[in-house]
Structures are given as structure tokens and as C-alpha cells.
Design a protein around this motif. Structure first.
Motif, mmCIF file in Angstrom:
data_model
loop_
_atom_site.group_PDB
_atom_site.id
_atom_site.type_symbol
_atom_site.label_atom_id
_atom_site.label_comp_id
_atom_site.label_asym_id
_atom_site.label_seq_id
_atom_site.Cartn_x
_atom_site.Cartn_y
_atom_site.Cartn_z
ATOM 1 N N ARG A 126 27.190 -15.334 -46.131
ATOM 2 C CA ARG A 126 28.435 -14.985 -45.444
ATOM 3 C C ARG A 126 29.247 -16.230 -45.120
ATOM 4 O O ARG A 126 28.797 -17.347 -45.285
ATOM 5 C CB ARG A 126 28.122 -14.213 -44.157
ATOM 6 C CG ARG A 126 27.441 -12.880 -44.390
ATOM 7 C CD ARG A 126 27.099 -12.211 -43.067
ATOM 8 N NE ARG A 126 26.423 -10.934 -43.265
ATOM 9 C CZ ARG A 126 25.914 -10.195 -42.296
ATOM 10 N NH1 ARG A 126 26.014 -10.608 -41.034
ATOM 11 N NH2 ARG A 126 25.316 -9.059 -42.572
ATOM 12 N N GLU A 127 30.487 -16.017 -44.657
ATOM 13 C CA GLU A 127 31.362 -17.125 -44.300
ATOM 14 C C GLU A 127 30.732 -17.968 -43.192
ATOM 15 O O GLU A 127 29.995 -17.433 -42.342
ATOM 16 C CB GLU A 127 32.713 -16.585 -43.801
ATOM 17 C CG GLU A 127 33.576 -15.958 -44.890
ATOM 18 C CD GLU A 127 34.075 -16.994 -45.876
ATOM 19 O OE1 GLU A 127 34.474 -18.088 -45.440
ATOM 20 O OE2 GLU A 127 34.049 -16.710 -47.092
ATOM 21 N N PRO A 128 30.988 -19.292 -43.173
ATOM 22 C CA PRO A 128 30.463 -20.137 -42.090
ATOM 23 C C PRO A 128 30.930 -19.648 -40.726
ATOM 24 O O PRO A 128 32.006 -19.058 -40.590
ATOM 25 C CB PRO A 128 31.062 -21.519 -42.410
ATOM 26 C CG PRO A 128 31.371 -21.479 -43.868
ATOM 27 C CD PRO A 128 31.755 -20.058 -44.165
ATOM 28 N N VAL A 129 30.099 -19.872 -39.725
ATOM 29 C CA VAL A 129 30.418 -19.488 -38.348
ATOM 30 C C VAL A 129 30.962 -20.723 -37.625
ATOM 31 O O VAL A 129 30.307 -21.766 -37.594
ATOM 32 C CB VAL A 129 29.171 -18.947 -37.624
ATOM 33 C CG1 VAL A 129 29.512 -18.567 -36.192
ATOM 34 C CG2 VAL A 129 28.594 -17.753 -38.386
ATOM 35 N N ARG A 130 32.158 -20.603 -37.057
ATOM 36 C CA ARG A 130 32.805 -21.734 -36.420
ATOM 37 C C ARG A 130 32.947 -21.499 -34.918
ATOM 38 O O ARG A 130 33.306 -20.406 -34.477
ATOM 39 C CB ARG A 130 34.190 -22.003 -37.020
ATOM 40 C CG ARG A 130 34.163 -22.372 -38.480
ATOM 41 C CD ARG A 130 35.567 -22.528 -39.055
ATOM 42 N NE ARG A 130 36.150 -23.798 -38.674
ATOM 43 C CZ ARG A 130 37.162 -23.939 -37.831
ATOM 44 N NH1 ARG A 130 37.679 -22.888 -37.220
ATOM 45 N NH2 ARG A 130 37.654 -25.122 -37.568
ATOM 46 N N TYR A 131 32.632 -22.540 -34.157
ATOM 47 C CA TYR A 131 32.833 -22.533 -32.712
ATOM 48 C C TYR A 131 33.713 -23.735 -32.377
ATOM 49 O O TYR A 131 33.448 -24.846 -32.836
ATOM 50 C CB TYR A 131 31.503 -22.662 -31.966
ATOM 51 C CG TYR A 131 30.441 -21.684 -32.394
ATOM 52 C CD1 TYR A 131 30.300 -20.452 -31.753
ATOM 53 C CD2 TYR A 131 29.566 -21.997 -33.432
ATOM 54 C CE1 TYR A 131 29.323 -19.561 -32.136
ATOM 55 C CE2 TYR A 131 28.579 -21.104 -33.827
ATOM 56 C CZ TYR A 131 28.465 -19.888 -33.178
ATOM 57 O OH TYR A 131 27.485 -19.002 -33.566
ATOM 58 N N GLN A 132 34.729 -23.501 -31.566
ATOM 59 C CA GLN A 132 35.620 -24.603 -31.218
ATOM 60 C C GLN A 132 35.909 -24.624 -29.726
ATOM 61 O O GLN A 132 36.149 -23.582 -29.128
ATOM 62 C CB GLN A 132 36.942 -24.514 -31.985
ATOM 63 C CG GLN A 132 37.847 -25.723 -31.772
ATOM 64 C CD GLN A 132 39.084 -25.680 -32.655
ATOM 65 O OE1 GLN A 132 40.034 -24.970 -32.355
ATOM 66 N NE2 GLN A 132 39.069 -26.446 -33.749
ATOM 67 N N LEU A 152 29.431 -30.965 -37.171
ATOM 68 C CA LEU A 152 30.189 -31.004 -35.924
ATOM 69 C C LEU A 152 31.286 -32.046 -36.073
ATOM 70 O O LEU A 152 31.038 -33.158 -36.551
ATOM 71 C CB LEU A 152 29.292 -31.342 -34.736
ATOM 72 C CG LEU A 152 29.933 -31.354 -33.351
ATOM 73 C CD1 LEU A 152 28.907 -30.957 -32.279
ATOM 74 C CD2 LEU A 152 30.533 -32.719 -32.990
ATOM 75 N N SER A 153 32.492 -31.691 -35.669
ATOM 76 C CA SER A 153 33.614 -32.624 -35.795
ATOM 77 C C SER A 153 34.333 -32.801 -34.466
ATOM 78 O O SER A 153 34.352 -31.906 -33.615
ATOM 79 C CB SER A 153 34.609 -32.150 -36.861
ATOM 80 O OG SER A 153 35.226 -30.929 -36.470
ATOM 81 N N VAL A 154 34.893 -33.978 -34.306
ATOM 82 C CA VAL A 154 35.776 -34.312 -33.193
ATOM 83 C C VAL A 154 37.140 -34.592 -33.799
ATOM 84 O O VAL A 154 37.262 -35.416 -34.715
ATOM 85 C CB VAL A 154 35.260 -35.546 -32.436
ATOM 86 C CG1 VAL A 154 36.298 -36.028 -31.441
ATOM 87 C CG2 VAL A 154 33.950 -35.232 -31.740
ATOM 88 N N GLN A 155 38.160 -33.895 -33.308
ATOM 89 C CA GLN A 155 39.494 -34.075 -33.875
ATOM 90 C C GLN A 155 40.511 -34.266 -32.761
ATOM 91 O O GLN A 155 40.540 -33.520 -31.782
ATOM 92 C CB GLN A 155 39.889 -32.880 -34.737
ATOM 93 C CG GLN A 155 41.225 -33.065 -35.448
ATOM 94 C CD GLN A 155 41.497 -31.975 -36.470
ATOM 95 O OE1 GLN A 155 40.868 -30.925 -36.448
ATOM 96 N NE2 GLN A 155 42.429 -32.202 -37.371
ATOM 97 N N LEU A 156 41.345 -35.283 -32.934
ATOM 98 C CA LEU A 156 42.425 -35.584 -31.996
ATOM 99 C C LEU A 156 43.735 -35.540 -32.759
ATOM 100 O O LEU A 156 43.885 -36.205 -33.792
ATOM 101 C CB LEU A 156 42.219 -36.970 -31.376
ATOM 102 C CG LEU A 156 43.317 -37.501 -30.436
ATOM 103 C CD1 LEU A 156 43.458 -36.606 -29.208
ATOM 104 C CD2 LEU A 156 42.994 -38.936 -30.022
ATOM 105 N N ASN A 186 28.568 -23.821 -38.612
ATOM 106 C CA ASN A 186 27.225 -23.559 -39.098
ATOM 107 C C ASN A 186 27.262 -22.603 -40.278
ATOM 108 O O ASN A 186 28.142 -21.733 -40.351
ATOM 109 C CB ASN A 186 26.347 -22.966 -37.987
ATOM 110 C CG ASN A 186 25.983 -23.997 -36.934
ATOM 111 O OD1 ASN A 186 25.828 -25.169 -37.232
ATOM 112 N ND2 ASN A 186 25.855 -23.550 -35.686
ATOM 113 N N PRO A 187 26.328 -22.733 -41.225
ATOM 114 C CA PRO A 187 26.328 -21.841 -42.389
ATOM 115 C C PRO A 187 26.163 -20.388 -41.969
ATOM 116 O O PRO A 187 25.423 -20.071 -41.027
ATOM 117 C CB PRO A 187 25.107 -22.319 -43.196
ATOM 118 C CG PRO A 187 24.825 -23.707 -42.701
ATOM 119 C CD PRO A 187 25.229 -23.721 -41.264
#
Length: 305
Positions: free
Chosen positions: A135-141, A74-78, A129-130
Motif C-alpha cells: 500500500r501507499e506509504p504512511v506519512r505523519y507530519q 524522517l525529514s526536517v524541512q524549513l 513509513n512503508p
């Protein structure tokens, strides 16, 4: 009223602790970073305001892994268009953290108030998440509004809007340590009618200094002992970077052979990971060997990770 059950005192530096305030129907997470934060910060000499924001973001990233289902990271980006260009903090499911700030030194000092980041500034929470069966990682943003002056305030607004659950958040960082405390009302009818209001009033008495300095058991007992505290587990936290020679090789391949060879025009291309400082060197023969291998055999990320 449920009898308080304070935790046994432990050294909770560099640790995430999940808990339940039973009588109020409120769940919470507390994070404390000591050695972890010092190892993140020593990678670069950041100005005070930028360092504090990075420490708070690192604490927040760890907090959110105790709240959401995270099997990967999990990342936090500004991102801003002023003095602070990029702030990035990441926590993995294993409890490893890293972070970085990129500044435009010609744009003056980085603002401490998020509302000074510029009209196109963006704050995001990303979960990766893997993928199943290779398969390709699953990304939620989720994108976070910047109406608040602080990271804590911005994240409170995000959770209220995205999850429809009242949320309180306090983040703090200084030269030695960083910490965070997150409370969230349980969905449904758990707790008495004014439990959330009562807990919120107590939460408002907590100072940033107390959040940084008090052990978790002391902090929770001092604030919420009348409603009973149940510890739900936790995990240790530490600094680590996910860079590797294989990832750098993939990045070089993604650049293309002409650009990769140009980087080694003086004999060797050297790539330095901005997160941990590790350096990776490639001479011309090593670069030629990379491109002799079929490109599809190397998963090429967009950037060094």
C-alpha cells in the motif's frame, strides 16, 4: 545512587547512540556526523549561516530517528519566503542521511535567527513509513512553531507541546562536523523527584564546542556519571541518496509527454539530482519509449527524491 557505568571508548564519528540516565529517569540520544556531514556539505558552496542550519537539521533528523519509530525515513524541512527558501534534511531507518539548502541570492544573506525567516515560514518534521502489503506509504507530519531563534529551541517547544514530555536539545555544526544531544524525561515516575532538574542544570553547562569535539563516552560520563549511564545501542550513520534512474523516469512521466519531449528538444534531457549531483540523461528515443509503456506501470512521484 546508581553506580556510573561509563562506556568503553570507541570511535563514535558518524554514529547515533541511545542511552539512559538511570538515576534521573531520563533517556537520551547523541549523534555525531563527520564524514557524513562533509559529504552533504560538499555538494554545494553554502554561506556559513545556511551551512550551519543544514548541519544542525541533519543532526536533528538523525536524533529523532533514535527517538521515534521510523521504518522508512524522517525529514526536517524549513521553508521561508526570504533569503532561505528551503532547507531539507533526511535520515532513513538504515542511518543514511542527505540534505540540501535552496537560497534566493537576490534576497540578501540567509538569517541565522529563525524568527527572521518571514511571516509565512514553516518548520516541519515528517515521518514516512512503508505501507503494509504494497500500500501507499504512511506519512505523519508535525508542524513546529518558530517562536525560538534556533532549531534546537523550536524543537524543544514542539516536543513539549506534542508529546507533553520535557525535552532538552542541543545542536551544533561547523565546517568539519555536526552533532546533537537530546534528553527527554521518561513518562511516569522513573527517577527521583528532582532528577530532571538536576540533569537539565548539567545539560546547560555543555557548550557547542564540547558537543562537537568530545567522544560520546567522555561527554556522557563528564555530565551524568553520578546518576549512572546505561547505553541502549546505536547505529552507524552515513551519506547516501535515494535517487535512481527509475525515480527520474517516473518523474519525467509525471511531467507529461509534451513537457518531457520539450526538455529533450536539443537532443537530450539531463536531470541532475540536487542532493548528490548524479546526472541522468535521456534522448528522444528513450523518452518516447517511456511513454510507450502504460503510465500505470510507473509510480510517478511529485518530485525527484
Amino acid at each position: 545512587m546508581t553506580e556510573a557505568r561509563p562506556a568503553a571508548h570507541t570511535d563514535d564519528r558518524d554514529r547515533l547512540t541511545r542511552f539512559l540516565i538511570e538515576g534521573a529517569g531520563v533517556r537520551g540520544v547523541r549523534v555525531h556526523l563527520h564524514d557524513t556531514w562533509q559529504q552533504i556539505r560538499e555538494r554545494s558552496d553554502y554561506p556559513a549561516a545556511a551551512a550551519e542550519l543544514l548541519g544542525e537539521a541533519a543532526a536533528a533528523a538523525a536524533l529523532f530517528t533514535g527517538h521515534a519509530k521510523v521504518d522508512g525515513r524522517l525529514s526536517v524541512q524549513l521553508r521561508g519566503n526570504g533569503a532561505l527558501r528551503t532547507l531539507f534534511a533526511e535520515c532513513t531507518a538504515a542511518g543514511t542521511l542527505r540534505g540540501i539548502v535552496q537560497l534566493d541570492e537576490d534576497a540578501g544573506p540567509a538569517p541565522r535567527d529563525l524568527r527572521g525567516m518571514g511571516p509565512d515560514a514553516m518548520l516541519a518534521i515528517t515521518i514516512e513509513n512503508p505501507g503494509l502489503h504494497g500500500r501507499e506509504p504512511v506519512r505523519y507530519q508535525g508542524l513546529v512553531g518558530l517562536e525560538s531563534d534556533s532549531l534546537a529551541g523550536a524543537f524543544e517547544g514542539y516536543f513539549r507541546q506534542s508529546e507533553q514530555l520535557p525535552t532538552r536539545l542541543l545542536l551544533a555544526a561547523d565546517e568539519r562536523q555536526a552533532a546533537g544531544l537530546m534528553l527527554q524525561k521518561l513518562p511516569g515516575d522513573e527517577g527521583d523527584d528532582d532528577g530532571w532538574v538536576r540533569v537539565g542544570a548539567l545539560f546547560d553547562t555543555l557548550s557547542a564546542e564540547e558537543l562537537l569535539e568530545l567522544p560520546t563516552d567522555t561527554l556522557l560520563t563528564r555530565l551524568f556519571h553520578e546518576d549512572g549511564i546505561q547505553l541502549l545501542g546505536g547505529k552507524p550513520l552515513g551519506f547516501a541518496c535515494s535517487c535512481s534512474r527509475e525515480r527520474v523516469e517516473a518523474m519525467l512521466v509525471s511531467l507529461g509527454q509534451e513537457e518531457a519531449e520539450a526538455a529533450a528538444a536539443d537532443g537530450e534531457a539531463e536531470i541532475r539530482c540536487e542532493f548528490c549531483g548524479q546526472r541522468y540523461g535521456f534522448d528522444r528515443n528513450q523518452i518516447a519509449a517511456l511513454f510507450a509503456v502504460a503510465a500505470h506501470e510507473i509510480e510517478a512521484p511529485d518530485r525527484l527524491q
